[in-house]
Design a protein around this motif. Structure first.
Motif, PDB file in Angstrom:
ATOM      1  N   VAL A 146      84.803  95.611 114.535  1.00  0.00           N
ATOM      2  CA  VAL A 146      83.879  95.374 115.807  1.00  0.00           C
ATOM      3  C   VAL A 146      83.287  94.083 115.142  1.00  0.00           C
ATOM      4  O   VAL A 146      82.912  93.325 116.605  1.00  0.00           O
ATOM      5  N   GLN A 147      81.909  94.433 114.367  1.00  0.00           N
ATOM      6  CA  GLN A 147      81.501  93.097 114.192  1.00  0.00           C
ATOM      7  C   GLN A 147      82.199  91.979 114.217  1.00  0.00           C
ATOM      8  O   GLN A 147      82.148  90.597 114.994  1.00  0.00           O
ATOM      9  N   GLU A 148      83.183  91.652 113.223  1.00  0.00           N
ATOM     10  CA  GLU A 148      84.333  91.261 113.341  1.00  0.00           C
ATOM     11  C   GLU A 148      85.094  90.272 114.431  1.00  0.00           C
ATOM     12  O   GLU A 148      85.553  89.471 114.296  1.00  0.00           O
ATOM     13  N   CYS A 149      85.225  91.589 115.256  1.00  0.00           N
ATOM     14  CA  CYS A 149      85.930  90.879 116.785  1.00  0.00           C
ATOM     15  C   CYS A 149      85.379  89.919 117.057  1.00  0.00           C
ATOM     16  O   CYS A 149      85.451  89.129 117.635  1.00  0.00           O
ATOM     17  N   HIS A 150      83.984  89.902 117.366  1.00  0.00           N
ATOM     18  CA  HIS A 150      83.186  88.939 117.367  1.00  0.00           C
ATOM     19  C   HIS A 150      83.524  87.486 116.504  1.00  0.00           C
ATOM     20  O   HIS A 150      83.579  86.601 117.009  1.00  0.00           O
ATOM     21  N   THR A 151      82.796  88.091 115.273  1.00  0.00           N
ATOM     22  CA  THR A 151      83.026  86.343 114.647  1.00  0.00           C
ATOM     23  C   THR A 151      84.162  85.775 114.836  1.00  0.00           C
ATOM     24  O   THR A 151      84.119  84.332 114.573  1.00  0.00           O
ATOM     25  N   GLU A 152      85.240  86.541 114.631  1.00  0.00           N
ATOM     26  CA  GLU A 152      86.743  85.825 114.506  1.00  0.00           C
ATOM     27  C   GLU A 152      86.862  85.313 115.464  1.00  0.00           C
ATOM     28  O   GLU A 152      87.739  84.428 115.825  1.00  0.00           O
ATOM     29  N   THR A 153      86.738  86.083 116.877  1.00  0.00           N
ATOM     30  CA  THR A 153      86.963  85.438 118.119  1.00  0.00           C
ATOM     31  C   THR A 153      86.034  83.743 118.173  1.00  0.00           C
ATOM     32  O   THR A 153      86.404  83.084 118.976  1.00  0.00           O
ATOM     33  N   VAL A 154      84.725  84.043 117.570  1.00  0.00           N
ATOM     34  CA  VAL A 154      83.953  82.568 117.668  1.00  0.00           C
ATOM     35  C   VAL A 154      84.958  81.592 116.805  1.00  0.00           C
ATOM     36  O   VAL A 154      85.101  80.945 117.411  1.00  0.00           O
ATOM     37  N   ARG A 155      85.434  82.075 115.652  1.00  0.00           N
ATOM     38  CA  ARG A 155      86.245  81.431 114.889  1.00  0.00           C
ATOM     39  C   ARG A 155      87.187  80.494 115.206  1.00  0.00           C
ATOM     40  O   ARG A 155      87.905  79.942 115.122  1.00  0.00           O
ATOM     41  N   ALA A 156      87.697  81.811 116.358  1.00  0.00           N
ATOM     42  CA  ALA A 156      89.491  81.508 116.623  1.00  0.00           C
ATOM     43  C   ALA A 156      89.185  79.896 117.299  1.00  0.00           C
ATOM     44  O   ALA A 156      90.140  79.517 118.084  1.00  0.00           O
ATOM     45  N   PHE A 157      87.436  80.624 118.551  1.00  0.00           N
ATOM     46  CA  PHE A 157      87.516  79.349 119.180  1.00  0.00           C
ATOM     47  C   PHE A 157      87.044  77.998 118.481  1.00  0.00           C
ATOM     48  O   PHE A 157      87.681  77.002 118.837  1.00  0.00           O
ATOM     49  N   ASN A 158      86.146  78.336 117.596  1.00  0.00           N
ATOM     50  CA  ASN A 158      86.615  77.031 117.125  1.00  0.00           C
ATOM     51  C   ASN A 158      87.845  76.138 116.071  1.00  0.00           C
ATOM     52  O   ASN A 158      87.260  74.733 116.423  1.00  0.00           O
ATOM     53  N   LEU A 159      88.483  76.483 115.252  1.00  0.00           N
ATOM     54  CA  LEU A 159      89.060  75.947 115.425  1.00  0.00           C
ATOM     55  C   LEU A 159      90.091  75.528 116.271  1.00  0.00           C
ATOM     56  O   LEU A 159      91.032  74.533 116.316  1.00  0.00           O
ATOM     57  N   SER A 160      90.485  76.758 117.138  1.00  0.00           N
ATOM     58  CA  SER A 160      91.575  76.128 118.553  1.00  0.00           C
ATOM     59  C   SER A 160      91.073  74.338 119.153  1.00  0.00           C
ATOM     60  O   SER A 160      91.750  73.732 118.650  1.00  0.00           O
ATOM     61  N   GLU A 161      89.669  74.325 118.706  1.00  0.00           N
ATOM     62  CA  GLU A 161      89.006  73.549 119.464  1.00  0.00           C
ATOM     63  C   GLU A 161      89.235  72.173 118.598  1.00  0.00           C
ATOM     64  O   GLU A 161      89.133  71.025 118.911  1.00  0.00           O
ATOM     65  N   ARG A 162      88.814  72.530 117.043  1.00  0.00           N
ATOM     66  CA  ARG A 162      88.601  71.801 116.268  1.00  0.00           C
ATOM     67  C   ARG A 162      89.980  70.488 116.141  1.00  0.00           C
ATOM     68  O   ARG A 162      90.030  69.591 116.105  1.00  0.00           O
ATOM     69  N   PHE A 163      90.941  71.531 115.903  1.00  0.00           N
ATOM     70  CA  PHE A 163      92.640  71.301 115.764  1.00  0.00           C
ATOM     71  C   PHE A 163      92.908  71.118 116.765  1.00  0.00           C
ATOM     72  O   PHE A 163      94.306  70.337 116.760  1.00  0.00           O
ATOM     73  N   ARG A 164      92.523  71.366 118.156  1.00  0.00           N
ATOM     74  CA  ARG A 164      93.506  70.918 119.336  1.00  0.00           C
ATOM     75  C   ARG A 164      95.001  72.137 119.206  1.00  0.00           C
ATOM     76  O   ARG A 164      96.075  71.219 119.489  1.00  0.00           O
ATOM     77  N   THR A 165      94.788  73.362 119.326  1.00  0.00           N
ATOM     78  CA  THR A 165      95.846  73.670 118.877  1.00  0.00           C
ATOM     79  C   THR A 165      95.626  75.186 119.733  1.00  0.00           C
ATOM     80  O   THR A 165      93.874  75.711 119.495  1.00  0.00           O
ATOM     81  N   PRO A 166      96.312  75.990 120.009  1.00  0.00           N
ATOM     82  CA  PRO A 166      96.738  76.922 120.411  1.00  0.00           C
ATOM     83  C   PRO A 166      95.825  78.336 119.575  1.00  0.00           C
ATOM     84  O   PRO A 166      96.982  77.639 117.914  1.00  0.00           O
ATOM     85  N   VAL A 167      95.145  78.986 119.456  1.00  0.00           N
ATOM     86  CA  VAL A 167      95.173  79.861 118.114  1.00  0.00           C
ATOM     87  C   VAL A 167      95.045  81.436 118.610  1.00  0.00           C
ATOM     88  O   VAL A 167      94.017  82.227 119.477  1.00  0.00           O
ATOM     89  N   THR A 168      96.368  81.876 117.371  1.00  0.00           N
ATOM     90  CA  THR A 168      96.103  83.656 118.374  1.00  0.00           C
ATOM     91  C   THR A 168      95.084  84.411 117.513  1.00  0.00           C
ATOM     92  O   THR A 168      95.124  84.521 115.844  1.00  0.00           O
ATOM     93  N   ILE A 169      94.263  85.600 118.111  1.00  0.00           N
ATOM     94  CA  ILE A 169      93.773  86.754 116.968  1.00  0.00           C
ATOM     95  C   ILE A 169      94.555  87.544 117.374  1.00  0.00           C
ATOM     96  O   ILE A 169      94.905  87.834 118.166  1.00  0.00           O
ATOM     97  N   LEU A 170      94.857  87.906 116.055  1.00  0.00           N
ATOM     98  CA  LEU A 170      96.002  89.004 115.860  1.00  0.00           C
ATOM     99  C   LEU A 170      95.116  90.628 115.664  1.00  0.00           C
ATOM    100  O   LEU A 170      94.402  90.617 114.967  1.00  0.00           O
ATOM    101  N   LEU A 171      94.643  91.458 116.409  1.00  0.00           N
ATOM    102  CA  LEU A 171      93.444  92.862 116.906  1.00  0.00           C
ATOM    103  C   LEU A 171      95.038  93.484 116.666  1.00  0.00           C
ATOM    104  O   LEU A 171      96.261  93.407 116.524  1.00  0.00           O
TER     105      LEU A 171
END
Lengths: 378, 191, 281
Positions: A146-171
């Motif tokens: 559950v904690q990682e769901c939070h941190t990986e979502t934040v990381r996914a948004f950061n990666l998408s903004e940084r690289f201008r690309t869609p990012v998939t989170i696989l739950l």
């Protein structure tokens, strides 16, 4: 931290919290098990912060609205599961070629087709890499708690903004629906990255210019930079092209803006690998079983370690080669009939034995299944 | 080659695993979430609560697990139960095999009649809810009161606060009563 | 509002994108250019800040229209212009959002999005250029190809029934619906102006010519001949109301076909946001 806000929540809801932490303001989606709690959570929480939630007529419309909102300047995301993820693929391709930042959460369930709506699976692993037609590089991340769901979502948004690309989170269903205690981070505790906007005058800005890091600054609609966005292969102006000397650079850009930075995108958890002769390799809920199996087997004196992938795509090949250098065997655990194992076979040297433990009946992998496999290969 | 170790492995001792089982609509998931909140937030332990369910909102088998540990919880589901609550015969038949030999078995004797072991706690949760509290819907909360008494994994007061935090407004008194009834009836049986 | 009276042609040139290569992808004589001109003139009359306009399209000949205009433009995927536009409008409700689509784009692959945009009554103006055929892929039948007409996928005559885009929009809840043709350019400009000014979802069906495929396959002649057909077979709404069904057979009824006041989606959502935010203080 003593005063940290602790809550018991589902993985799905932790993703909503992570998205809001990232500055997400827009969600468009369509109900589908087992991801629906993300849409429900957004419908409750977004109005409270001045954000926007819309339930679209289907998943095709959902991802389209998310792309539109992102181009209008809002951090945006959607959440779905297998059948809905399949429906989104064409417009995900549009997001790749138009270099539109967004996040898609796929809470995986059994398939193909309607499959096992309430059961766990990891059978969309390859779809997260190769879903849309055409050539591009993809990013996918995978939490396991559950904690990682939070941190990986934040990381996914950061990666998408940084690289201008869609990012998939696989739950997967287990990660999305299990509840655990989460410490919600304070503002500033985690890095939040916002897309780079152009600073030059509108006359000088090329919306898809080739920059040193291959990521073009991105204005939102209505911010003074009038530009064209198309799913046709386009030049630096954003206009369609059939010229080889413009097509090659565009497609190379889609690849290299991500692959040149794979060191920064890769993220793994490594446990007990210093003297390990055998390693479990897995992601998502299987990693929870693998960590448990490792702890139990270590107690019994077995030299086994555990590697958990947080970054699935681009595949962390260099890191895996280094970490497994002293192993003689690896066991790849997956909730599918063999997907990530093909990558591991591709990247590990031929003298390492690669074994598979696969489960695809809609149930979670158990530590016992992995331990039995471990004993079998020892 | 041929290194054998499985006959030597031990169930991790730092975990307490419990399962609440019954049929859909009996509030097993609600009860597990309340337990998770009471233990995870008020008692400050690590908890993971999970469930498995079918497509139906009412009826069908329903189970919810809570894993409790002072350490990081790796595997999120139960491996060998320290406690099982069975609110239906079907639930008992399905999950008794997952209970440790010295695990605590609690059954609702209004709905479970065929109990193949001698060592168990039987309470009439459904009737207690109906007759003592006045509402059959709180049978799950009566069971929570009994769990608090039988296992001691959560204090009665902490549990009550957790129930009241989740319960709909206007049902506070009924829920408080339900916990009291469950706890008291359990204390009469406790060995 | 612009204070200088411009020549009509200057207005159009003024809105074309600097640096965009011409000629356009359209065949000589295509009605799409007429729609583009009328749309530009309507926007110019409204005096809208072009930095505050987003024009969204799908796939097809008509969907190439926004590319030439110096506003924010999004050439999306086939049939999906409306949900892309919904995302933009909902994210930035202050923006003027216009969708340009065709009969195949809006009514076949995008039919579901079309009815839901109508239902939601989101403040978007959709211009549906209806040429009764798939032009870009070479003349296949569409949901508006008339009965018995020839296309490359109805080589023996179309046996399917048709959508009436305006009736579909009215039934689905659109709050402004009008029809015009590429022959009636001043009328088209008037209808577009009314649609753009309307708060809520507005649809303008612009009946147009694809002489390259529809006209040729059905022996309707060149662009001029087809425009003459529109002239001869169109009836204004007022006059049509006095005609029998029999008399109206095969005619296009033009004008504002439907208008009603209804709450708009973004406004309603904003009220909900305001209420939730004030609750939190």
């Amino acid at each position: 931290m003593a005063n940290k806000k602790k809550k018991l929540m589902q993985g799905n809801m932790a993703c909503v919290e992570g998205a809001i932490y990232s500055g997400m303001q827009f969600f468009a989606g369509y109900p589908i098990t087992p991801s629906t709690e993300i849409a429900e959570g957004c419908s409750r929480e977004l109005p409270k912060i001045g954000g926007r939630f819309i339930q679209m007529e289907d998943e095709i419309g959902s991802i389209a609205a998310v792309i539109g909102a992102s181009i209008a300047g809002m951090k945006s995301f959607t959440a779905t599961s297998g059948p809905g993820y399949s429906l989104m693929q064409e417009n995900l391709g549009y997001a790749f070629i138009t270099e539109t930042p967004l996040v898609v959460i796929n809470v995986q369930r059994g398939g193909p087709s309607t499959g096992l709506p309430t059961k766990v699976s990891q059978s969309d692993t390859m779809q997260a890499r190769w879903g849309p037609h055409g050539d591009y590089a993809a990013i996918a991340v995978a939490p396991s708690t559950v904690q990682e769901c939070h941190t990986e979502t934040v990381r996914a948004f950061n990666l998408s903004e940084r690289f201008r690309t869609p990012v998939t989170i696989l739950l997967d269903e287990v990660i999305g629906h299990s509840r655990g205690v989460i410490s919600l981070p304070e503002k500033g505790e985690l890095e939040v990255y916002n897309r780079v906007k152009p600073t030059a005058s509108p006359e000088e800005v090329l919306p898809f210019e080739m920059t040193p890091n291959l990521v073009s600054p991105m204005a939102g609609y209505g911010e003074g930079y009038r530009f064209h966005v198309t799913g046709l292969t386009h030049d630096v102006h954003g206009f369609s092209t059939n010229r080889s000397d413009e097509i090659f650079p565009k497609l190379d850009k889609l690849h290299n803006k991500i692959l040149n930075y794979r060191d920064e995108i890769s993220k793994l958890r490594i446990e007990n690998m210093d003297d390990a002769e055998v390693a479990f390799i897995s992601y998502g809920s299987v990693s929870r079983a693998a960590l448990q199996a490792t702890a139990i087997a270590r107690e019994a004196g077995v030299k086994v370690g555990c590697i958990q992938l947080y970054t699935i795509w681009p595949f962390p090949e260099k890191e895996l080669r280094q970490i497994c250098a002293n192993c003689s065997k690896v066991i790849v655990g997956e909730l599918n009939m063999g997907q990530i194992i093909h990558e591991i076979e591709r990247v590990l040297p031929g003298d390492i034995e690669i074994h598979a433990k696969q489960r695809y009946d809609g149930e979670i992998m158990t530590p016992m299944q992995l331990l039995e496999k471990l004993e079998e290969v020892l | 080659m041929g290194y054998k170790f499985i006959d030597r492995i031990k169930v991790p001792e730092d975990r307490f695993e419990l399962r609440l089982s019954g049929s859909g609509g009996q509030g097993m998931i609600f009860a597990a979430v309340v337990l998770g909140e009471a233990i995870g937030l008020a008692e400050g332990k690590n908890v993971v609560q999970s469930q498995s369910y079918g497509p139906e909102a009412r009826g069908g088998a329903s189970k919810a697990d809570v894993v409790i540990s002072a350490n990081e919880i790796f595997y999120p589901k139960a491996m060998k139960l320290d406690m099982l609550l069975a609110m239906t015969q079907e639930a008992l038949d399905s999950y008794l095999k997952d209970l440790k030999e010295d695990g605590v078995l609690i059954v609702d004797t209004s709905l479970v009649t065929d109990i193949p072991v001698d060592n168990y706690y039987g309470l009439d949760f459904t009737h207690l809810a109906k007759n003592e509290v006045g509402h059959i819907m709180v049978a799950n909360v009566v069971a929570l009161g009994a769990i608090s008494c039988f296992t001691g994994i959560v204090g009665k007061e902490v549990l009550t606060n957790a129930v009241l935090k989740r319960a709909p407004r206007g049902t506070e008194d009924k829920n408080r009563k339900a916990i009291d009834v469950g706890f008291e009836e359990a204390s009469k049986l406790k060995k | 509002m612009a204070t200088v009276t411009k020549q009509k042609s200057d207005v159009v040139l003024d809105y074309l994108r600097p640096g965009k290569k011409f000629p356009s992808v359209w065949c000589p004589g295509c009605g799409n250019g007429i729609v583009m001109g009328a749309l530009i003139r309507a926007i110019d009359k409204l005096g809208w800040d072009r930095d505050n306009i987003a024009m969204v399209s799908g796939i097809g000949c008509s969907s190439r229209l926004p590319i030439y205009l110096d506003v924010h433009t999004l050439h999306s995927t086939h049939g999906r212009a409306l949900p892309f536009a919904t995302g933009i409008k909902f994210a930035k409700p202050g923006m003027k959002v216009i969708v340009v689509t065709g009969d195949g784009d809006a009514l076949a692959i995008g039919g579901n999005h079309f009815i839901h945009a109508c239902r939601r009554n989101i403040d978007i103006t959709a211009i549906l250029i209806n040429n009764n055929i798939y032009g870009m892929t070479g003349g296949q039948g569409s949901p508006t190809t008339p009965a018995e007409k020839i296309s490359t996928t109805t080589p023996f005559g179309n046996v399917e029934k048709q959508f009436d885009p305006c009736q579909l929009a009215i039934g689905a809840g659109a709050s402004y619906v009008a029809r015009t043709t590429v022959y009636h350019t001043p009328h088209m400009e008037k209808m577009l102006l009314a649609a753009l000014e309307h708060k809520g979802f507005s649809l303008v069906e612009a009946v147009s010519n694809c002489h390259t495929y529809f006209g040729r396959l059905n022996r309707q002649g060149d662009a001029v001949a087809m425009l003459n057909l529109f002239k001869e077979n169109s009836v204004m709404k007022g006059k049509a109301s006095k005609m029998t069904d029999e008399e109206l057979k095969g005619k296009w009824v033009l004008g504002t076909l439907h208008e009603h006041e209804a709450t708009e989606f973004c406004d309603e959502y904003q009220k909900l946001v305001d209420a939730q935010m004030s609750k939190r203080g």
